[in-house]
Enzyme design. Structure first.
Site, PDB file in Angstrom:
ATOM      1  N   LYS A   1       0.819  -1.217   0.000  1.00 49.11           N
ATOM      2  CA  LYS A   1       0.000   0.000   0.000  1.00 49.11           C
ATOM      3  C   LYS A   1       0.849   1.262   0.000  1.00 49.11           C
ATOM      4  CE  LYS A   1      -4.187  -2.112   1.620  1.00 49.11           C
ATOM      5  NZ  LYS A   1      -3.648  -3.502   1.769  1.00 49.11           N
TER       6      LYS A   1
HETATM    7  C1  LIG Z   1      -4.255  -4.539   1.032  1.00 46.43           C
HETATM    8  C2  LIG Z   1      -3.471  -5.807   0.893  1.00 46.43           C
HETATM    9  C3  LIG Z   1      -3.831  -6.813  -0.035  1.00 46.43           C
HETATM   10  C4  LIG Z   1      -5.065  -6.714  -0.908  1.00 46.43           C
HETATM   11  O1  LIG Z   1      -4.945  -5.749  -1.904  1.00 46.43           O
HETATM   12  P1  LIG Z   1      -6.243  -5.214  -2.666  1.00 46.43           P
HETATM   13  O2  LIG Z   1      -5.785  -4.107  -3.507  1.00 46.43           O
HETATM   14  O3  LIG Z   1      -7.194  -4.781  -1.586  1.00 46.43           O
HETATM   15  O4  LIG Z   1      -6.780  -6.379  -3.440  1.00 46.43           O
HETATM   16  C5  LIG Z   1      -3.023  -7.946  -0.131  1.00 46.43           C
HETATM   17  N1  LIG Z   1      -1.951  -8.101   0.664  1.00 46.43           N
HETATM   18  C6  LIG Z   1      -1.580  -7.184   1.577  1.00 46.43           C
HETATM   19  C7  LIG Z   1      -0.404  -7.429   2.442  1.00 46.43           C
HETATM   20  C8  LIG Z   1      -2.327  -5.999   1.727  1.00 46.43           C
HETATM   21  O5  LIG Z   1      -1.948  -5.090   2.637  1.00 46.43           O
END
Ligand SMILES: *Cc1c(COP(=O)(O)O)cnc(C)c1O
Length: 468
Positions: free
Chosen positions: A112
């Site tokens: 993120k």
């Molecule tokens: C947020 C997140 C995801 C999922 O990603 P999306 O964009 O919501 O599909 C997968 N793995 C981790 C570690 C995350 O923080």
């Protein structure tokens, strides 16, 4: 370049307006009116560019001239300068043609950061030009609060308040938030559960006079700019592996469908992506959709990969918009069906269309532990539970030995040390730049689960800033 709502009943916006608006007033999500199509030569010209330069080039068409090119280039350079790896998103080879794209070298060790490090700076830039300020408020169960805090710290135009349930997040998660001592960062420990925190945030957004007075904003996963920043690493990885001359497949551990949707947009821009494999844990709503064409609501079960514990992914509406040939009315009634009948059934033709690119894979916790152990045995690489699902999905869905398959590694193994230790016997260490985390000074305020008390606190902190 303008942005339209997936529900078709909101006026189109320019990039900076869509950035600040987040959710469209008709309840829809903003998408570009037209996805820019790139020629092979343009893709080829990305080869060998440093990450930040490649990123600025890939994202430029989405700005529609609303941010000056030089300003944008320096925002992007600054956003990725703090990553702990010179390649920003390095590719690691796992076997003959399976690759791991490490997206966890940002300040909070999760993918993120790729989007939020840029989005925080974009907010600050756009608000600064307007002479405006916002208050960002969010709740966290521990996983995502730190990414938002790191995105907003020291940004002049933003005050950020993150609520977490007191005593219910791990020490590392808490400290990743509370040791950020920037004056615009406010950590609030609520006497209650994560749901209580979330309800407080919802109540503040629903309190119209408070919302307007404070100029509340959310930097949540439905913001178009977050998708935009995630398109970049699909280009970076594919070009490194031979695109545009060679197709590449991706496997993506998926929760809210934002990450894998960015891959879909990259493909629409002309990047030769042969397949997108959607990985799920036991919360397999998406897997069932790509098998049956029916998306249903069901109860969320906790798993070893908590960021994927989602049954109805918010960004899925963006794919629906294209499956319904960009007819906002049809999308709105499909979403309404989810509320009234608990399901969306898209029909065979749309399912066939989706399956031309997407396929899906599910793995329960036991399988995830086995995959983590296997990846460590065979390649000597430690992966976190989310990334393990990506790698298992990549391997299970491989069609031939020539096409490279890239599994997206979405979190650093040290973010999930218990699961990694259970699978491999090794407790992963935090990277050097976080190794003194447990000794750093913390700052956090405790408040009761009481809307009035929290609003009063936010008001007082914001007023203090106004006076300064
Ligand atoms: C947020 C997140 C995801 C999922 O990603 P999306 O964009 O919501 O599909 C997968 N793995 C981790 C570690 C995350 O923080």
């Amino acid at each position: 370049m303008r942005y339209v709502s997936t529900r078709g009943a909101a006026p189109p916006l320019a990039f900076d307006e869509a950035l600040l608006t987040g959710l469209a007033p008709d309840g829809g999500l903003y998408v570009p009116e037209e996805v820019p199509a790139w020629a092979e030569a343009e893709i080829r010209a990305l080869a060998d560019l440093p990450y930040a330069e490649l990123a600025a080039r890939v994202m430029a068409p989405y700005l529609g001239g609303r941010i000056a090119e030089a300003d944008f280039a320096s925002l992007v350079a600054d956003a990725y300068a703090g990553f702990g790896h010179g390649a920003v998103a390095p590719l690691i080879q796992l076997d003959h043609n399976t690759w791991l794209l490490e997206l966890f070298h940002g300040p909070t060790l999760a993918f993120k950061d790729h989007a939020l490090q840029l989005v925080g700076r974009l907010f600050d830039h756009v608000l600064g030009k307007r002479g405006a300020r916002v208050v960002v408020i969010g709740a966290t169960s521990g996983d995502t609060g730190s990414a938002a805090i790191e995105a907003c710290r020291e940004r002049e135009a933003i005050e950020i308040f993150i609520l977490h349930p007191k005593g219910r997040v791990s020490e590392v998660q808490r400290r990743q938030m509370t040791t950020v001592l920037a004056p615009n960062v406010h950590n609030v420990a609520i006497d209650g559960t994560f749901d209580d925190c979330q309800n407080l945030v919802k109540a503040m957004f629903n309190d119209e006079s408070f919302r307007d007075e404070m100029r509340l904003a959310a930097i949540n996963s439905i913001n178009w700019a977050r998708i935009m920043a995630q398109i970049v690493y699909y280009f970076a990885a594919a070009v490194a592996l031979g695109a545009p001359g060679r197709p590449v497949a991706f496997a993506v551990p998926t929760g809210n469908f934002g990450n894998v949707y960015a891959g879909y947009v990259a493909r629409r821009m002309g990047l030769p992506i042969s397949r997108l494999v959607v990985g799920s844990n036991r919360n397999d709503g998406l897997t069932r959709f790509f098998e049956s064409g029916v998306l249903t609501t069901s109860a969320v079960q906790p798993s070893l990969s908590p960021a994927m514990d989602i049954q109805v992914p918010s960004n899925f509406e963006r794919l629906l918009f294209d499956l319904y040939h960009r007819d906002g009315k049809d999308v709105a009634s499909a979403i309404e069906g989810l509320r009234t009948d608990g399901q969306i059934a898209v029909g065979q033709a749309r399912l066939d269309e989706a399956r031309r690119l997407f396929e899906a894979y599910r793995l329960d916790d036991e399988g995830t532990i086995r995959a983590m152990a296997q990846i460590h045995d065979e390649a000597g690489v430690l992966v976190d539970p989310h990334s393990a699902i990506g790698v298992a999905a990549a391997r299970a869905c491989r069609r031939d030995s020539e096409t490279p398959v890239v599994a997206l590694a979405t979190a650093h193994p040290a973010k999930f040390p218990d699961a990694v230790e259970k699978a491999t016997g090794i407790r992963p260490a935090l990277p050097a730049r976080l190794s003194d985390l447990l000794e750093r000074e913390e700052r956090v305020v405790s408040l009761p689960d009481d809307l009035g008390a929290v609003e009063e606190f936010v008001r007082a902190r914001v007023a203090l800033k106004g006076a300064a």
